[in-house]
Design an enzyme around this catalytic site. Structure first.
Site, PDB file in Angstrom:
ATOM      1  N   GLU A  60       0.891  -1.166   0.000  1.00 35.35           N
ATOM      2  CA  GLU A  60       0.000   0.000   0.000  1.00 35.35           C
ATOM      3  C   GLU A  60       0.924   1.210   0.000  1.00 35.35           C
ATOM      4  OE1 GLU A  60      -2.696   0.312   3.405  1.00 35.35           O
ATOM      5  OE2 GLU A  60      -2.585   2.493   3.248  1.00 35.35           O
ATOM      6  N   ARG A  88       1.612  10.118   0.694  1.00 34.46           N
ATOM      7  CA  ARG A  88       2.128  11.091   1.675  1.00 34.46           C
ATOM      8  C   ARG A  88       3.373  11.764   1.144  1.00 34.46           C
ATOM      9  NH1 ARG A  88       1.510   7.396   7.153  1.00 34.46           N
ATOM     10  NH2 ARG A  88      -0.556   6.689   6.561  1.00 34.46           N
ATOM     11  N   LYS A 112     -11.070  -0.474   6.460  1.00 34.32           N
ATOM     12  CA  LYS A 112      -9.829  -0.350   7.225  1.00 34.32           C
ATOM     13  C   LYS A 112     -10.226   0.109   8.629  1.00 34.32           C
ATOM     14  CE  LYS A 112      -5.481   2.237   7.292  1.00 34.32           C
ATOM     15  NZ  LYS A 112      -4.520   3.034   6.540  1.00 34.32           N
TER      16      LYS A 112
HETATM   17  C1  3PG Z   1      -1.357   3.826   8.022  1.00 39.12           C
HETATM   18  O1  3PG Z   1      -1.417   4.834   7.375  1.00 39.12           O
HETATM   19  O2  3PG Z   1      -2.086   2.864   7.746  1.00 39.12           O
HETATM   20  C2  3PG Z   1      -0.500   3.802   9.218  1.00 39.12           C
HETATM   21  O3  3PG Z   1       0.385   4.871   9.227  1.00 39.12           O
HETATM   22  C3  3PG Z   1       0.251   2.544   9.436  1.00 39.12           C
HETATM   23  O4  3PG Z   1       0.369   2.463  10.785  1.00 39.12           O
HETATM   24  P1  3PG Z   1       1.707   1.955  11.485  1.00 39.12           P
HETATM   25  O5  3PG Z   1       2.807   2.824  10.952  1.00 39.12           O
HETATM   26  O6  3PG Z   1       1.465   2.173  12.952  1.00 39.12           O
HETATM   27  O7  3PG Z   1       1.882   0.517  11.129  1.00 39.12           O
END
Ligand code: 3PG
Length: 215
Positions: A44, A48, A131
């Site tokens: 994914e 960003r 999600k």
């Molecule tokens: C996301 O955008 O799904 C999260 O930033 C992922 O979360 P994590 O970095 O805590 O795994």
């Protein structure tokens, strides 16, 4: 292009969705190789950074990965992601505009939902897999279980604050389709080109998820 239901099943088979932040599209190829070699041909790629669309293009062009876009906030970004070859689109929350554009573009929409009202809003848009984000600060595995009880047909992809220590809490819930996270693809390791370590972390995550499946 793979159908929406094939993409959803593929994510469910792998059970893990690496959430990637790429600072440079030049790193996309090395990252893809590390994920595939580590046994997890899924990514994914989050919107960003400006490198997202080109990175998706590079990874999707391989043809052996389930590549999606993350942090998609607008319908215009859905178009950017779909044009680059993304087969699914993940959003931190629920946006009707994003979900509808995904439908128009034939890509799977995975919007965020952490409350009963948000899940109902997703169902109204025809979305049955959401999600659950940010997972740990939204009540964690206990909240997913509680939410799954009234929504028998809804599947969740918890993401946010999950790692090797608490992965099992989520994967042991029948309503959990897959778990997302960045722990196997740390941004600094990608930026420094340490793809051997990314591959090691990925293989470790795959082994942990596989062990969970046997429980
Ligand atoms: C996301 O955008 O799904 C999260 O930033 C992922 O979360 P994590 O970095 O805590 O795994």
């Amino acid at each position: 292009m793979a159908s929406v239901s094939d993409v959803l099943s593929g994510l469910g088979e792998h059970r893990l969705v690496p959430v990637v932040v790429l600072d440079a599209a030049a790193d996309a190829s090395g990252l893809a190789e590390a994920l595939v070699s580590g046994g997890l041909p899924v990514a994914e790629v989050t919107f960003r950074t400006p490198a997202a669309a080109e990175s998706i293009r590079v990874m999707a062009a391989r043809g052996d990965m389930i590549v999606g876009a993350g942090t998609v906030l607008t319908a215009a970004q859905v178009d950017e992601a779909a044009d680059a070859g993304a087969s699914y689109v993940v959003s931190p929350g629920l946006s009707r505009a994003v979900v509808e554009r995904c439908g128009e573009r034939g890509v799977l929409a995975l919007p965020g939902a952490v409350t009963a009202s948000e899940v109902m809003a997703a169902l109204e848009l025809g979305v049955t897999t959401v999600k659950f984000f940010p997972a740990e600060t939204s009540g964690g595995a206990a909240a997913v279980k509680a939410l799954a009880a009234p929504f028998k047909d809804v599947r969740f992809v918890p993401t946010g604050g999950i790692g090797p220590k608490n992965l099992h809490e989520y994967l042991s819930i029948p309503a959990v389709h897959a778990v997302g996270g960045s722990w196997m693809v740390p941004r600094d390791l990608i930026a420094s080109g340490d793809f051997d370590e990314v591959e090691r972390l990925t293989a470790q995550a795959v082994a942990l998820a596989g062990r969970e499946a046997l429980v």
